[in-house]
Design a protein around this motif. Structure first.
Motif, mmCIF file in Angstrom:
data_model
loop_
_atom_site.group_PDB
_atom_site.id
_atom_site.type_symbol
_atom_site.label_atom_id
_atom_site.label_comp_id
_atom_site.label_asym_id
_atom_site.label_seq_id
_atom_site.Cartn_x
_atom_site.Cartn_y
_atom_site.Cartn_z
ATOM 1 N N VAL A 70 11.726 -0.321 0.504
ATOM 2 C CA VAL A 70 10.713 0.302 1.355
ATOM 3 C C VAL A 70 11.089 1.744 1.655
ATOM 4 O O VAL A 70 10.240 2.647 1.617
ATOM 5 N N GLN A 71 12.352 1.992 1.942
ATOM 6 C CA GLN A 71 12.788 3.350 2.249
ATOM 7 C C GLN A 71 12.631 4.270 1.041
ATOM 8 O O GLN A 71 12.290 5.446 1.188
ATOM 9 N N SER A 72 12.847 3.744 -0.171
ATOM 10 C CA SER A 72 12.675 4.574 -1.374
ATOM 11 C C SER A 72 11.214 4.938 -1.578
ATOM 12 O O SER A 72 10.909 6.030 -2.059
ATOM 13 N N MET A 73 10.302 4.051 -1.217
ATOM 14 C CA MET A 73 8.868 4.353 -1.330
ATOM 15 C C MET A 73 8.465 5.451 -0.359
ATOM 16 O O MET A 73 7.570 6.249 -0.656
ATOM 17 N N LYS A 74 9.084 5.501 0.791
ATOM 18 C CA LYS A 74 8.756 6.540 1.766
ATOM 19 C C LYS A 74 9.135 7.932 1.257
ATOM 20 O O LYS A 74 8.613 8.932 1.728
ATOM 21 N N LYS A 75 10.043 7.976 0.274
ATOM 22 C CA LYS A 75 10.452 9.258 -0.302
ATOM 23 C C LYS A 75 9.691 9.574 -1.580
ATOM 24 O O LYS A 75 9.880 10.662 -2.146
ATOM 25 N N GLN A 81 1.220 8.702 2.584
ATOM 26 C CA GLN A 81 1.838 8.003 3.699
ATOM 27 C C GLN A 81 2.441 6.706 3.187
ATOM 28 O O GLN A 81 1.879 6.042 2.307
ATOM 29 N N ALA A 82 3.566 6.329 3.762
ATOM 30 C CA ALA A 82 4.202 5.052 3.440
ATOM 31 C C ALA A 82 4.820 4.504 4.716
ATOM 32 O O ALA A 82 5.747 5.095 5.273
ATOM 33 N N GLY A 83 4.285 3.414 5.192
ATOM 34 C CA GLY A 83 4.792 2.760 6.393
ATOM 35 C C GLY A 83 5.340 1.391 6.044
ATOM 36 O O GLY A 83 5.208 0.903 4.918
ATOM 37 N N PHE A 105 5.753 -3.308 13.404
ATOM 38 C CA PHE A 105 5.223 -2.173 12.636
ATOM 39 C C PHE A 105 5.954 -0.895 13.041
ATOM 40 O O PHE A 105 6.194 -0.656 14.234
ATOM 41 N N ASP A 106 6.268 -0.046 12.040
ATOM 42 C CA ASP A 106 6.720 1.290 12.404
ATOM 43 C C ASP A 106 5.505 2.138 12.773
ATOM 44 O O ASP A 106 4.350 1.696 12.644
ATOM 45 N N ASP A 107 5.738 3.361 13.243
ATOM 46 C CA ASP A 107 4.633 4.186 13.745
ATOM 47 C C ASP A 107 3.601 4.488 12.663
ATOM 48 O O ASP A 107 2.394 4.525 12.917
ATOM 49 N N ILE A 108 4.071 4.704 11.422
ATOM 50 C CA ILE A 108 3.150 5.045 10.337
ATOM 51 C C ILE A 108 2.252 3.864 10.010
ATOM 52 O O ILE A 108 1.027 3.998 9.887
ATOM 53 N N PHE A 215 3.217 -0.430 3.492
ATOM 54 C CA PHE A 215 1.825 0.023 3.596
ATOM 55 C C PHE A 215 1.750 1.391 2.910
ATOM 56 O O PHE A 215 2.410 2.349 3.345
ATOM 57 N N LEU A 216 0.938 1.497 1.861
ATOM 58 C CA LEU A 216 0.962 2.685 1.017
ATOM 59 C C LEU A 216 -0.415 3.333 0.931
ATOM 60 O O LEU A 216 -1.429 2.655 0.727
ATOM 61 N N THR A 217 -0.436 4.663 1.064
ATOM 62 C CA THR A 217 -1.626 5.470 0.814
ATOM 63 C C THR A 217 -1.269 6.508 -0.234
ATOM 64 O O THR A 217 -0.359 7.320 -0.039
#
Length: 818
Positions: A70-75, A81-83, A105-108, A215-217
């Protein structure tokens, strides 16, 4: 150039009919193209915003992931956006009437889901929780911030996607930090949301049970589906486990959505409007050239070249277009701002828990106006006007100087067949009218174009306004005032008794109609003797007469509804095709099926239920009459009923609401829906859309009528000598009037019938592009009205030219220069 400008200005001043009809044609194209462009843009944005409001701003959710992935997707630079969230587990409200999904849930991710506070604050500590308002009400607790909330939580266990882990349940105590607004998605899905911090979920859930969701946009410029599929494959996630935000992706136009199909229907109707305007402009200038042929001959005698004459005609059109463009833009903007709120209201997110009025005011009143529709409409209008006038301009440049000297337009004679048979006297005028119509095909085509256009536009625009107004699912719901139902899948042993429903019905004054449904829990389809793979289910339903009546429009082919109402037959809904289940047989009308101890004929095959179900197992559905169902299942109860109150009812709605709420609380798992406000909003929106459609049709009819008057007037003017000769050899004034009326009727018949056929075909195409579930039949009634109206319009249009003809003496006609 000064001479050309002077001639154009005086020419337009001398021809008020050309000025009026030409300007209207150009103005019509610019106005309607601008309106369609702006309204389409606002509607598209409304659909996107409402999809985000209902389902969230994410494109997809990837489940069963570890924290590192999940953390790699946020980068990942492909994602805007990636939450992330860590699902903790599920609980339920009092008596199990609603499931509660508890996640960290995180904020994103919280922002992407659109979770909003009603009061209080989002959780910050590991012992805090925020619950939706509907969860608070379902638990029967007072909504005080800071109170302790005790929940029996079924932790993820084997549902986390990690096999072999035993179920794990815990009693957890949280402090209520805030109350969330009811999210549209959870309201529609009949579940509640409990929000905790990711740290709380990580602390309370054993490591082996932890399974994150991403959660991916996707950023603009990338195809969302391609990116999501690639990322899922890279992380070893099966394609069928990816949870796409279908509502948002469809609104954005991905995946062959219904919105993309609707966009094609808007493009088609825009093309029809543009073609309409082009034909009107061509017709107006073509007739004008015919009437002014001697003028162009004189210009040729005076030394004007063909190029200069073409410039004169094109200049007239250009002047009209330049004058019409800003007016058309202004009218288009005004109409679009009136039309867009009505179209957006038809989406009616209030049915899903959203707010239509806030959506409309936010979208329409945000002050943002796209310049693209203005640029496109203006450019297309200039090009279309030039192309439309190009033919008449060439015709004007080819007028011979001898025409001016002779004082008449050149006549192209065609060889006619010699008729050796005698015609009865009563058919002579009809034959003569047909010969007159066929004598000059160019004039005939120009005459019939306006009527043809009017008929096509009448049928097509009516079908278009009906298609953008219709939504089968929403129409089903809005056909009633109140509905009470139970999700039979979640609460198989719950239901409304006949006495409860009867007692409620007695309290309603002027009860117009009531529909009821009984339902058995899903069973394996093999229990009914159907040779299908394991996992395919079947359900049995009992419909009362009112519900069976509303089911009829959903049938395909011939259906024996009398046998179904008698109890000798059932209606069948075949399951959806699913590749993973293999070949699944479909029932056809005339087949037989055994349900319990009774053998039934398949009397109808239908495409869906006559009401909106809270859940569907995607298997076979067998629908029988309520009376037979009660004999087959004597102890059955009702899982659904709705009713419609008469328009002039004197019922106390407040008292009725209290009774309905009491019945909802009394029956486990019951849900109540009121459609009163949504009905009124929808009816008003549809009425305004229909009115705008009729205004457009009215404009087309007026233009067609004026064009027809202009054509017939020119026709009579250029044939004065011919009419004088006919009278000189014995034709009576009455016969002359009949002759002209026959010609007008032939124009109407010859143009309206092909127009009706083309309009009917386009209406079916529009409905197919719109993707409606109920079949769209050929609009025979609209076609018949259009044909009869066109013929009547032609006869009415002949009145003014006839008066012109009757106002001249036979001697003047014989002296007249044709």
């Amino acid at each position: 150039m000064n001479v050309i400008r002077l001639y154009i200005r005086r020419s337009l001043r001398w021809q008020p009919l050309l000025l009026g009809l030409g300007a209207i044609g150009i103005l019509l194209s610019i106005t309607l193209m601008t309106t369609l462009g702006l309204a389409y843009g606002q509607l598209r944005q409304a659909m996107i915003d409402q999809a985000k409001d209902i389902a969230g701003t994410y494109h997809a959710i990837l489940p069963n992931m570890d924290e590192e992935a999940v953390q790699s997707m946020k980068k990942d630079e492909r994602f805007e956006q990636a939450g992330s969230s860590l699902p903790l587990g599920t609980s339920s409200t009092k008596e199990g009437s609603m499931d509660i999904v508890i996640e960290g849930f995180d904020d994103i991710a919280r922002h992407m889901l659109g979770l909003r506070l009603s009061k209080g604050a989002f959780p910050k500590q590991s012992n805090e929780i925020a619950l939706e308002q509907q969860v608070i009400e379902g638990m029967g607790m007072s909504a005080a911030i800071g109170d302790n909330v005790v929940l029996q939580v079924d932790l993820r266990g084997d549902s986390s996607g990690r096999e072999g882990l035993p179920p794990l349940k815990k009693e957890l105590t949280f402090k209520l930090s805030g109350i969330l607004e009811n999210a549209p998605g959870s309201t529609w899905g009949h579940y509640g949301v409990g929000l905790v911090t990711p740290e709380a979920a990580s602390k309370l859930l054993p490591v082996e049970y932890q399974s994150y969701s991403a959660f991916l946009t996707v950023k603009d410029g990338f195809h969302p589906l391609d990116v999501i599929r690639q990322v899922a494959a890279d992380n070893g996630i099966e394609a069928k486990k990816v949870m796409y935000n279908d509502r948002l992706l469809q609104a954005l136009g991905y995946g062959g959505s219904t919105f993309s199909d609707t966009g094609l229907s808007w493009i088609l109707i825009g093309t029809i409007i543009l073609a309409t305007a082009c034909l009107i402009i061509y017709n107006v200038f073509h007739i004008s050239i015919q009437r002014r042929s001697s003028q162009f001959g004189i210009l040729s005698v005076l030394g004007a070249t063909k190029r200069q004459i073409r410039i004169l005609v094109l200049g007239e059109a250009l002047v009209l277009c330049v004058a019409a463009v800003p007016i058309g833009w202004l009218l288009g903007w005004v109409i679009a701002n009136s039309l867009a709120p009505q179209l957006i209201s038809l989406l009616n997110p209030e049915l899903f828990g959203g707010n239509a009025k806030e959506n409309i005011s936010q979208i329409v009143g945000d002050g943002h106006i796209s310049l693209v529709p203005f640029i496109i409409s203006g450019s297309v209008a200039l090009v279309a006007t030039g192309l439309s006038v190009l033919g008449p301009a060439r015709a004007a440049s080819r007028v011979m100087p001898i025409t001016a000297a002779a004082g008449q337009a050149s006549i192209h004679l065609t060889k006619q067949k010699t008729i050796n048979r005698k015609l009865p006297s009563r058919f002579v005028l009809l034959w003569f009218a047909r010969m007159s119509v066929n004598r000059n095909r160019a004039r005939t085509i120009a005459t019939m174009l306006s009527i043809f256009i009017g008929v096509v536009v009448f049928i097509t625009v009516q079908s278009f306004t009906q298609s953008i107004q219709s939504d089968d699912g929403i129409d089903q719901q809005l056909s009633r005032d109140y509905a009470l139902y139970i999700d039979a899948k979640k609460f198989p042993n719950s239901g409304f008794s006949d006495l409860q429903v009867a007692a409620l019905a007695e309290k309603v004054r002027d009860l117009h109609d009531m529909r009821t449904v009984r339902q058995q829990s899903p069973r394996p389809a093999r229990d009914y003797g159907i040779a299908v793979p394991a996992g395919v289910t079947a359900e049995v339903f009992g419909y009362n007469e009112a519900m069976l009546r509303d089911l009829r429009p959903f049938s395909s082919g011939k259906a024996d509804w009398e046998a179904i109402e008698r109890g000798d037959a059932v209606a069948v809904i075949n399951p959806m095709k699913m590749e993973e289940l293999g070949e699944i047989p479909n029932f056809k009308q005339g087949d037989r099926i055994k349900i319990g101890d009774l053998d039934f004929l398949v009397g109808a095959v239908v495409r869906g239920h006559a009401y909106q179900r809270p859940s569907d197992t995607l298997g076979y559905d067998f629908i029988m009459s309520d009376q037979v169902y009660k004999k087959q299942y004597p102890n059955s109860s009702l899982q659904f009923f709705d009713f419609l109150i008469g328009a002039n009812s004197t019922s106390d709605t407040d008292s009725l609401d209290r009774d309905l709420q009491a019945l909802k609380r009394e029956v486990k798992g019951a849900s109540l829906v009121s459609y009163k406000d949504a009905q009124e909003d929808m009816l008003q929106a549809r009425a305004k859309v229909s009115m705008l459609g009729w205004i457009f049709i009215g404009i087309i009819i007026i233009i067609a009528g004026l064009n027809m008057v202009n054509t017939l007037y020119t026709n009579i003017h250029t044939r004065m000598t011919e009419f004088g000769m006919l009278q000189a050899i014995g034709m009576q004034p009455k016969q002359l009037r009949t002759l002209i009326r026959w010609e007008a009727a032939m124009y109407g018949i010859g143009a309206s019938i092909p127009g009706a056929v083309i309009g009917g075909a386009l209406s079916i195409l529009l409905r197919a592009l719109d993707g409606g579930t109920i079949e769209w039949n050929l609009p025979v009634d609209l076609m018949a009205i259009a044909v009869m109206s066109a013929i009547l319009l032609c006869l009415i249009a002949s009145i003014l030219p006839l008066r012109k003809l009757e106002g001249t003496h036979i001697v003047e006609r014989l002296r007249s220069i044709d």
